[in-house]
Design an enzyme around this catalytic site. Structure first.
Site, PDB file in Angstrom:
ATOM      1  N   CYS A  57      31.311 -14.075  11.530  1.00  0.00           N
ATOM      2  CA  CYS A  57      30.831 -12.778  11.046  1.00  0.00           C
ATOM      3  C   CYS A  57      31.156 -11.732  12.103  1.00  0.00           C
ATOM      4  O   CYS A  57      30.685 -11.840  13.242  1.00  0.00           O
ATOM      5  CB  CYS A  57      29.325 -12.828  10.773  1.00  0.00           C
ATOM      6  N   GLY A  58      31.961 -10.745  11.718  1.00  0.00           N
ATOM      7  CA  GLY A  58      32.394  -9.727  12.687  1.00  0.00           C
ATOM      8  C   GLY A  58      31.276  -8.774  13.063  1.00  0.00           C
ATOM      9  O   GLY A  58      31.014  -8.554  14.258  1.00  0.00           O
ATOM     10  N   HIS A  59      30.589  -8.223  12.059  1.00  0.00           N
ATOM     11  CA  HIS A  59      29.516  -7.277  12.409  1.00  0.00           C
ATOM     12  C   HIS A  59      28.426  -8.024  13.165  1.00  0.00           C
ATOM     13  O   HIS A  59      27.803  -7.487  14.083  1.00  0.00           O
ATOM     14  CB  HIS A  59      28.955  -6.579  11.153  1.00  0.00           C
TER      15      HIS A  59
ATOM     16  N   HIS B 286      34.053 -13.711  -0.400  1.00  0.00           N
ATOM     17  CA  HIS B 286      33.916 -12.247  -0.317  1.00  0.00           C
ATOM     18  C   HIS B 286      35.048 -11.593  -1.134  1.00  0.00           C
ATOM     19  O   HIS B 286      36.146 -12.151  -1.210  1.00  0.00           O
ATOM     20  CB  HIS B 286      34.077 -11.760   1.125  1.00  0.00           C
TER      21      HIS B 286
ATOM     22  N   ASP C 284      28.626  -5.070   2.070  1.00  0.00           N
ATOM     23  CA  ASP C 284      28.569  -4.912   3.522  1.00  0.00           C
ATOM     24  C   ASP C 284      28.493  -3.423   3.842  1.00  0.00           C
ATOM     25  O   ASP C 284      29.346  -2.644   3.413  1.00  0.00           O
ATOM     26  CB  ASP C 284      29.833  -5.544   4.134  1.00  0.00           C
TER      27      ASP C 284
ATOM     28  N   CYS D  13      33.059  -4.694   7.615  1.00  0.00           N
ATOM     29  CA  CYS D  13      33.214  -6.158   7.561  1.00  0.00           C
ATOM     30  C   CYS D  13      34.306  -6.636   8.537  1.00  0.00           C
ATOM     31  O   CYS D  13      35.508  -6.458   8.289  1.00  0.00           O
ATOM     32  CB  CYS D  13      33.524  -6.631   6.145  1.00  0.00           C
ATOM     33  N   GLY D  14      33.863  -7.278   9.602  1.00  0.00           N
ATOM     34  CA  GLY D  14      34.808  -7.717  10.639  1.00  0.00           C
ATOM     35  C   GLY D  14      35.760  -8.794  10.163  1.00  0.00           C
ATOM     36  O   GLY D  14      36.975  -8.727  10.411  1.00  0.00           O
ATOM     37  N   THR D  15      35.241  -9.816   9.463  1.00  0.00           N
ATOM     38  CA  THR D  15      36.138 -10.870   8.994  1.00  0.00           C
ATOM     39  C   THR D  15      37.010 -10.337   7.847  1.00  0.00           C
ATOM     40  O   THR D  15      38.176 -10.714   7.714  1.00  0.00           O
ATOM     41  CB  THR D  15      35.346 -12.114   8.552  1.00  0.00           C
TER      42      THR D  15
HETATM   43  O1  PYC Z   1      31.382  -8.500   9.408  1.00  0.00           O
HETATM   44  O2  PYC Z   1      32.456 -10.366   9.031  1.00  0.00           O
HETATM   45  C1  PYC Z   1      31.566  -9.566   8.789  1.00  0.00           C
HETATM   46  C2  PYC Z   1      30.606  -9.874   7.710  1.00  0.00           C
HETATM   47  C3  PYC Z   1      30.613 -10.954   6.876  1.00  0.00           C
HETATM   48  C4  PYC Z   1      29.501 -10.810   6.032  1.00  0.00           C
HETATM   49  C5  PYC Z   1      28.855  -9.652   6.368  1.00  0.00           C
HETATM   50  N1  PYC Z   1      29.539  -9.102   7.403  1.00  0.00           N
END
Ligand code: PYC
Length: 310
Positions: free
Chosen positions: A85-87, A205, A231, A235-237
């Site tokens: 999870c990026g965030h 997602h 999100d 969303c980092g990923t």
């Molecule tokens: O930031 O990767 C992300 C992420 C995945 C689900 C919610 N945020």
């Protein structure tokens, strides 16, 4: 159970410091599988209302296998244990700094998807160097009940994404209801039609990639998460998966930086370097803020100690 809540561009992360079930000491992917299959009630009670909130991601701290990592972490939302999870990693890094466990500079964090590197620039600003991300399918057409044919790419950035560009619906806050309904339908159609990762991993997602009216901003996205919430961050990923698509299309050069906005307008700075396996190594820079340090109480007499299950 002690927790620290932060948000990254509006998207909440709850770091769980203690009170977790014993997941053993094997590879993190194995411990994540054990959390998903044997302890669903544990993570759902922390994410569901009244203790949790919509869109919240939990970050369970675990002992890393790799001793060069400052911690291991397993992320989850109310409906799924996540590969990465990026965030959440930006929120976790700011939380570790808040606790005095790390200082400014570079650190390694182990996740079920692999080891990621974080650089803490100041109390709130973090760059995540993610695991190698890749596009696995381009221009796949799904037959989406109620919507018809929808074409997009399948890409991996630590989770599995179906990315539609351009978005069929303007990516604006006034359209969040419609955006949610259509992306939920797409995710269901992708699963029903067997479209996913190379090993049959299901899409978890869905991203709609829209134009941004703001000068200097590359695009604005809407990202549907496994819990059917959007999100609040870019969303980092998902941004990692998107970078893999831009690179595969020759639409962004290595090292070139773009600004990605979420549907609510929070920002990440994104770039990539080529990966060794033909994908990209994404860099994601964003900001997190601490919101609360709390002790969660699960009173045996509380009828909603397990959360509100509708
Ligand atoms: O930031 O990767 C992300 C992420 C995945 C689900 C919610 N945020």
């Amino acid at each position: 159970m002690h927790v620290i809540d932060s948000h990254t561009g509006g998207e909440p992360t709850r770091v769980i410091l203690d009170g977790a079930p014993d997941l053993g000491s094997g590879p993190l992917a194995e411990r994540a599988r054990r959390l998903a299959t044997e302890h669903e009630g544990f993570y759902r009670s922390i994410m569901l209302e009244p203790r949790g909130q919509p869109a919240m991601v939990g970050a369970l701290l675990v002992e890393p296998v790799d001793p060069s990592c400052v911690t291991g972490v397993i992320y989850f939302d109310v409906d799924a244990v996540l590969g990465m999870c990026g965030h959440g990693t930006i929120g976790l890094t700011v939380t570790l700094a808040h606790l005095g466990r790390i200082g400014a500079g570079r650190h390694r964090i182990e996740t079920p998807a692999g080891v990621v590197t974080v650089e803490l620039h100041d109390a709130n600003t973090v760059t995540v160097t993610n695991i190698e991300s890749r596009r696995v399918l381009s221009d796949v057409t799904l037959d989406v009940p109620g919507y018809g044919a929808v074409t997009g790419d399948v890409a991996y950035g630590g989770n599995w994404f179906f990315i539609v560009d351009p978005s069929p619906i303007p990516v604006e806050t006034g359209n969040i209801g419609q955006l949610t309904d259509m992306t939920v339908a797409i995710r269901k159609a992708s699963i029903a039609q067997g479209i996913g990762g190379e090993q049959g991993e299901p899409i978890d997602h869905v991203i709609f990639q829209g134009a941004s009216p703001d000068p200097g901003v590359h695009s604005r996205n809407f990202v549907l998460c496994p819990d059917d919430n959007y999100d609040r961050s870019p969303c980092g990923t998902g941004s990692s998966a998107r970078l893999a698509c831009l690179a595969a299309d020759g639409a962004l050069a290595p090292g070139e930086e773009v600004i990605q906005h979420s549907v609510i307008g929070s920002a990440y700075r994104l770039s990539y370097q080529p990966g060794v396996n033909g994908g990209v190594i994404p860099s994601i820079t964003g900001q997190a803020h601490i919101m609360a340090e709390a002790t969660l109480v699960f009173d045996a007499n509380d009828p909603f100690k397990e959360g509100i299950e509708l």
